[in-house]
Design a protein around this motif. Structure first.
Motif, PDB file in Angstrom:
ATOM      1  N   LEU A   1       0.981  -1.022   0.178  1.00 63.34           N
ATOM      2  CA  LEU A   1       0.157   0.305   0.113  1.00 63.34           C
ATOM      3  C   LEU A   1       0.652   1.017  -0.133  1.00 63.34           C
ATOM      4  O   LEU A   1       1.735   1.585   0.253  1.00 63.34           O
ATOM      5  N   THR A   2       0.649   2.368  -0.917  1.00 61.43           N
ATOM      6  CA  THR A   2       0.856   3.634  -1.020  1.00 61.43           C
ATOM      7  C   THR A   2      -0.116   4.524  -0.943  1.00 61.43           C
ATOM      8  O   THR A   2      -1.133   4.475  -1.134  1.00 61.43           O
ATOM      9  N   PHE A   3       0.069   5.941   0.106  1.00 68.36           N
ATOM     10  CA  PHE A   3      -0.527   6.995   0.060  1.00 68.36           C
ATOM     11  C   PHE A   3       0.129   7.902  -0.559  1.00 68.36           C
ATOM     12  O   PHE A   3       1.120   8.394  -0.042  1.00 68.36           O
ATOM     13  N   ASN A   4       0.318   8.923  -1.205  1.00 64.46           N
ATOM     14  CA  ASN A   4       0.906  10.151  -1.908  1.00 64.46           C
ATOM     15  C   ASN A   4       0.242  11.275  -2.166  1.00 64.46           C
ATOM     16  O   ASN A   4      -1.318  11.285  -2.221  1.00 64.46           O
ATOM     17  N   ALA A   5       0.498  12.123  -1.371  1.00 62.70           N
ATOM     18  CA  ALA A   5      -0.452  13.367  -1.884  1.00 62.70           C
ATOM     19  C   ALA A   5       0.769  15.025  -1.915  1.00 62.70           C
ATOM     20  O   ALA A   5       1.998  14.368  -1.157  1.00 62.70           O
TER      21      ALA A   5
ATOM     22  N   GLY B   1       2.160   9.787   9.513  1.00 61.14           N
ATOM     23  CA  GLY B   1       1.552   9.431   9.115  1.00 61.14           C
ATOM     24  C   GLY B   1       1.005   8.482   9.262  1.00 61.14           C
ATOM     25  O   GLY B   1      -0.026   7.383   9.400  1.00 61.14           O
ATOM     26  N   LYS B   2       0.848   8.204  10.875  1.00 58.25           N
ATOM     27  CA  LYS B   2      -0.328   8.122  11.344  1.00 58.25           C
ATOM     28  C   LYS B   2      -1.574   8.354  11.457  1.00 58.25           C
ATOM     29  O   LYS B   2      -2.601   7.125  11.269  1.00 58.25           O
ATOM     30  N   SER B   3      -2.390   9.961  11.617  1.00 62.34           N
ATOM     31  CA  SER B   3      -3.956   9.382  11.116  1.00 62.34           C
ATOM     32  C   SER B   3      -3.936   9.246   9.367  1.00 62.34           C
ATOM     33  O   SER B   3      -4.953   8.380   9.488  1.00 62.34           O
ATOM     34  N   THR B   4      -2.878   9.717   8.970  1.00 61.44           N
ATOM     35  CA  THR B   4      -2.928   9.579   7.602  1.00 61.44           C
ATOM     36  C   THR B   4      -3.453   7.131   7.227  1.00 61.44           C
ATOM     37  O   THR B   4      -4.380   7.441   6.553  1.00 61.44           O
ATOM     38  N   LEU B   5      -2.894   6.556   7.843  1.00 60.08           N
ATOM     39  CA  LEU B   5      -2.636   5.149   8.328  1.00 60.08           C
ATOM     40  C   LEU B   5      -4.042   4.877   8.589  1.00 60.08           C
ATOM     41  O   LEU B   5      -4.771   3.909   7.871  1.00 60.08           O
ATOM     42  N   LEU B   6      -4.645   5.248   9.366  1.00 63.80           N
ATOM     43  CA  LEU B   6      -6.144   5.216   9.911  1.00 63.80           C
ATOM     44  C   LEU B   6      -6.986   5.798   9.257  1.00 63.80           C
ATOM     45  O   LEU B   6      -8.121   4.143   8.781  1.00 63.80           O
TER      46      LEU B   6
ATOM     47  N   LEU C   1     -11.783   6.077   5.408  1.00 62.88           N
ATOM     48  CA  LEU C   1     -11.922   7.557   4.670  1.00 62.88           C
ATOM     49  C   LEU C   1     -10.853   8.669   3.594  1.00 62.88           C
ATOM     50  O   LEU C   1     -11.774   9.809   3.236  1.00 62.88           O
ATOM     51  N   ASP C   2     -10.063   7.617   3.841  1.00 66.36           N
ATOM     52  CA  ASP C   2      -9.071   8.241   2.589  1.00 66.36           C
ATOM     53  C   ASP C   2      -8.658   7.185   1.717  1.00 66.36           C
ATOM     54  O   ASP C   2      -8.346   5.860   2.218  1.00 66.36           O
ATOM     55  N   GLN C   3      -8.268   7.360   0.490  1.00 68.27           N
ATOM     56  CA  GLN C   3      -7.872   6.082  -0.261  1.00 68.27           C
ATOM     57  C   GLN C   3      -6.551   5.837  -1.576  1.00 68.27           C
ATOM     58  O   GLN C   3      -6.281   7.027  -1.140  1.00 68.27           O
ATOM     59  N   GLN C   4      -6.384   5.180  -0.725  1.00 69.68           N
ATOM     60  CA  GLN C   4      -4.496   5.132  -1.699  1.00 69.68           C
ATOM     61  C   GLN C   4      -4.158   5.319  -2.552  1.00 69.68           C
ATOM     62  O   GLN C   4      -5.489   4.646  -3.221  1.00 69.68           O
TER      63      GLN C   4
END
Length: 247
Positions: free
Chosen positions: A10-14, A42-47, A53-56
C-alpha cells in the motif's frame, strides 16, 4: 486465522509526496492496536486509509481475506466501522440525540434506540446529561458522549485518533479507565493513534511504530517498548524519559 484487515503493497501519495509506503500490515480480531510515531510520520493518514476515509494511491486492502475494490466500499462494510476523533464534533442537540444518530441512520425502531442509548449513556457515565445540549459539555463529558456515539452501533472495528489528548490529566485517567473496561467487555477490535506513551502502555496490547510513512516495528506492546529495534529506539527512548511507566 486470517487477519481481520490486511494491507498489501500500500502507498498513499499527496502533494507529490509519498506519505505511506507499507508492504504489509495486519489487524487481528479482538486486539487493541496502538499506532505511534513522530509528528508527521503518517499515523492519522494510516488510520484514515484503514477506515476507508482516504483512498490509497496503490496496493490492496483486504477485509477477512477479500480485497476491497479501490474506490468502492460496500455500505454493509462501512457500517462495521466506527471512529472517534480528538475533537468530539458533537451536533447542536441533546446528548441523547447525539448518541442515537448512528442507530437512527440505520432505521432502528425507536423503542430499541431508547433502550440502547440509555444503556450506553449508563456505561459511559453520562445518563444525567441526557437532556443537556451537547455543545455545552465539558471536555471530559463531550469525549464520553463521543465514545458512546461510536460504540452504540456495536462496530466490529473502532478507530480512535487521539481522543484523549485534549483532556486534563485527572479527566483523561477516569475516561480511559472506564473506556478500557467497556472495550474489553464488548470484545471490540480497536485501532488507536496516540503520541502519548502512557495511553499506549495502558490501553493497547499490540503496537506499531511508524516513521516517515513506514511501519518500522510491530509486536506486543510491552515487547516493542522494552526492546525497540534500531529503527525505533531513538524515538521510543526519547519518549521514555518523560513516561517512566513505559520502561
Amino acid at each position: 486465522m486470517s487477519p481481520l484487515i490486511e494491507l498489501k503493497n500500500l502507498t498513499f501519495n499527496a502533494h507529490n509526496k509519498t506519505i505511506l509506503d507499507i508492504p504489509e500490515f495486519q489487524i487481528h480480531a479482538g486486539e487493541f492496536l496502538g499506532i505511534m510515531g513522530p509528528n508527521g510520520a503518517g499515523k492519522s493518514t494510516l488510520l484514515k486509509v484503514l477506515a476507508f476515509l482516504d483512498q490509497q494511491t496503490s496496493g490492496n486492502i483486504l477485509y477477512q481475506g477479500d480485497a476491497i475494490p479501490k474506490g468502492y466500499v460496500p455500505l454493509e462494510l462501512r457500517r462495521k466501522f466506527s471512529i472517534a476523533l480528538q475533537q468530539s464534533l458533537l451536533l447542536d442537540g441533546t446528548v441523547f440525540h447525539n448518541i442515537s444518530i448512528g442507530l437512527k441512520l440505520r432505521k432502528i425502531p425507536k423503542s430499541i434506540i431508547k433502550e440502547k442509548v440509555e444503556q450506553w449513556m449508563d456505561l459511559f457515565g453520562v445518563s444525567h446529561l441526557a437532556k443537556k445540549n451537547a455543545l455545552y459539555l465539558s471536555g471530559g463529558e463531550a469525549q464520553r458522549v463521543n465514545l458512546a456515539r461510536a460504540m452504540i452501533v456495536e462496530p466490529e472495528i473502532l478507530f480512535l485518533d487521539e481522543p484523549f489528548s485534549a483532556l486534563d490529566f485527572p479527566t483523561k485517567i477516569r475516561v480511559m479507565e472506564d473506556f478500557k473496561g467497556i472495550i474489553e467487555s464488548a470484545s471490540t477490535t480497536a485501532v488507536f493513534v496516540s503520541h502519548d506513551l502512557m495511553e499506549i502502555n495502558y490501553l493497547t496490547n499490540r503496537l506499531a511504530i511508524i516513521v516517515n510513512g513506514e511501519v518500522k516495528q510491530v509486536g506486543q506492546t510491552q515487547g516493542v517498548l522494552e526492546h525497540p529495534n534500531s529503527s525505533t529506539a531513538s524515538f521510543l527512548n526519547e519518549w521514555k524519559k518523560f513516561y517512566p511507566i513505559a520502561r
